[in-house]
Enzyme design. Structure first.
Site, PDB file in Angstrom:
ATOM      1  N   LYS A 137       0.848  -1.200   0.000  1.00  0.00           N
ATOM      2  CA  LYS A 137       0.000   0.000   0.000  1.00  0.00           C
ATOM      3  C   LYS A 137       0.881   1.247   0.000  1.00  0.00           C
ATOM      4  O   LYS A 137       0.631   2.208  -0.729  1.00  0.00           O
ATOM      5  CB  LYS A 137      -0.922  -0.006   1.229  1.00  0.00           C
ATOM      6  CG  LYS A 137      -2.046  -1.022   1.112  1.00  0.00           C
ATOM      7  CD  LYS A 137      -2.699  -1.317   2.460  1.00  0.00           C
ATOM      8  CE  LYS A 137      -3.714  -2.464   2.300  1.00  0.00           C
ATOM      9  NZ  LYS A 137      -4.182  -2.991   3.579  1.00  0.00           N
ATOM     10  N   GLN A 192      -4.585  -1.879   9.835  1.00  0.00           N
ATOM     11  CA  GLN A 192      -4.501  -3.199   9.212  1.00  0.00           C
ATOM     12  C   GLN A 192      -5.098  -4.266  10.130  1.00  0.00           C
ATOM     13  O   GLN A 192      -4.755  -4.348  11.305  1.00  0.00           O
ATOM     14  CB  GLN A 192      -3.025  -3.505   8.875  1.00  0.00           C
ATOM     15  CG  GLN A 192      -2.812  -4.778   8.098  1.00  0.00           C
ATOM     16  CD  GLN A 192      -3.410  -4.756   6.687  1.00  0.00           C
ATOM     17  OE1 GLN A 192      -3.478  -3.710   6.040  1.00  0.00           O
ATOM     18  NE2 GLN A 192      -3.867  -5.896   6.214  1.00  0.00           N
ATOM     19  N   ASP A 212     -11.308   2.532   4.672  1.00  0.00           N
ATOM     20  CA  ASP A 212     -11.641   1.105   4.581  1.00  0.00           C
ATOM     21  C   ASP A 212     -13.158   0.905   4.483  1.00  0.00           C
ATOM     22  O   ASP A 212     -13.616  -0.163   4.084  1.00  0.00           O
ATOM     23  CB  ASP A 212     -11.165   0.389   5.863  1.00  0.00           C
ATOM     24  CG  ASP A 212      -9.919  -0.437   5.665  1.00  0.00           C
ATOM     25  OD1 ASP A 212      -9.691  -0.918   4.551  1.00  0.00           O
ATOM     26  OD2 ASP A 212      -9.177  -0.597   6.659  1.00  0.00           O
TER      27      ASP A 212
HETATM   28  N1  GUN Z   1      -6.853  -7.093   6.258  1.00  0.00           N
HETATM   29  C1  GUN Z   1      -7.216  -7.807   5.156  1.00  0.00           C
HETATM   30  N2  GUN Z   1      -7.912  -7.024   4.306  1.00  0.00           N
HETATM   31  C2  GUN Z   1      -7.989  -5.797   4.872  1.00  0.00           C
HETATM   32  C3  GUN Z   1      -8.556  -4.561   4.452  1.00  0.00           C
HETATM   33  O1  GUN Z   1      -9.176  -4.432   3.398  1.00  0.00           O
HETATM   34  N3  GUN Z   1      -8.398  -3.528   5.316  1.00  0.00           N
HETATM   35  C4  GUN Z   1      -7.761  -3.649   6.501  1.00  0.00           C
HETATM   36  N4  GUN Z   1      -7.688  -2.588   7.287  1.00  0.00           N
HETATM   37  N5  GUN Z   1      -7.212  -4.777   6.916  1.00  0.00           N
HETATM   38  C5  GUN Z   1      -7.319  -5.840   6.090  1.00  0.00           C
END
Ligand code: GUN
Length: 294
Positions: free
Chosen positions: A54, A98, A121
């Site tokens: 990211k 995350q 998110d």
């Molecule tokens: N862990 C796995 N997929 C995601 C996501 O889309 N966002 C976040 N914050 N954590 C994740």
């Protein structure tokens, strides 16, 4: 017959180029640089790899990124304090914590602490509510958002189509089912309690696999000839003594039967990152009252 591959990596790269131009425009015309903060608690290798990705993509498109790393021993209060600092920082437009968080932390409490206007998110109750009421000023979770783009590339009009989502998670399954019905598909939300899953799935034109079980969806689940398969799974397995990344779909067998299929890696994964970047640009525009250029 072999299915046509839906190249998520290429589609994501193309959309990211568009975002890069929008970010450049925001910087030069409005003196705003969209900024994404990514909070990582602990050192799970999969989470570390997602976060690094990211960060790398954000930098490639000219977005500012703010990595926040906390030890796996961080208390809930310490995590909440980090979130509150990011909420208060006017330079930060998007915040992602995350998941999963260590087991001593209540993820719901952490998600609820994020300012809904920075919740890129789309996990906060306010954004879940906005999505389900069809309000456009909230944030849609990134993976379902990316899946819809992939689907629309091969099937612009979903009206009259039957879609099945396998998996009912808050992150993927539930918002996915919602977006599909908004796009006029007739939707089944299947899950671990569904009786005779193979026969249920075989009635559908569109299959979204999001159960988190390696190669769970087999060829006998698939309607012959015209099915579109979107594979959300990212499972690390060992095959022939080597580590391998596979989806929730048995790709080799299913691609012999379906019309279109996403690969793993290179399908939904890159589109999730695009979704996150798109939401962050949306957050930055909203924060500065800028009408978004398209
Ligand atoms: N862990 C796995 N997929 C995601 C996501 O889309 N966002 C976040 N914050 N954590 C994740």
């Amino acid at each position: 017959m072999s299915a046509e591959i839906i190249n998520g990596r290429a589609i994501s790269d193309e959309l990211l180029m568009g975002l890069k131009a929008q970010i450049e425009n925001l910087r030069t015309q409005h003196h705003v640089t969209p900024c994404l903060a990514v909070v990582l608690v602990g050192e799970r290798p999969d989470s570390l790899s997602y976060v690094t990705n990211k960060d790398r993509v954000a930098q490639q498109i000219g977005m500012a990124s703010r990595p926040v790393k906390l030890p796996s021993t961080a208390t809930q209060d310490e995590i909440l304090r980090a979130v509150q600092e990011l909420n208060a920082d006017i330079k930060v437009h998007g915040i992602l914590v995350q998941m999963p968080l260590p087991s001593h932390v209540d993820a719901e409490t952490v998600m609820a602490a994020i300012d809904p206007a920075k919740d890129v998110d789309g996990f906060h109750d306010v954004n879940v509510g906005k999505l389900h009421k069809g309000k456009k000023d909230g944030f849609t979770p990134c993976t379902p958002m990316g899946c819809m783009v992939l689907l629309h590339r091969v099937l612009p009009n979903l009206k009259g189509k039957r879609a099945v989502v396998i998996g009912r998670s808050n992150i993927v399954g539930k918002p996915m089912a919602y977006l599909l019905q908004e796009a006029n598909a007739t939707v089944t939300l299947a899950h671990s309690g569904t009786h005779d899953l193979a026969s249920v799935v075989a009635e559908h034109d569109i299959v979204i696999a999001a159960i988190g079980k390696p190669e769970f969806v087999k060829a006998n689940f698939i309607k012959p000839k015209d099915a579109i398969i979107i594979d959300v799974g990212i499972n690390r397995i060992e095959r022939d003594g080597k580590p391998k990344l596979v989806g929730d779909v048995d790709f080799a067998a299913v691609s012999e039967k379906a019309a279109f299929i996403t690969p793993v890696p290179g399908g939904v994964g890159p589109m999730t990152i695009w979704g996150l970047m798109d939401n962050t640009v949306k957050a930055a525009c909203a924060a500065h009252n800028i009408t978004r250029a398209r």
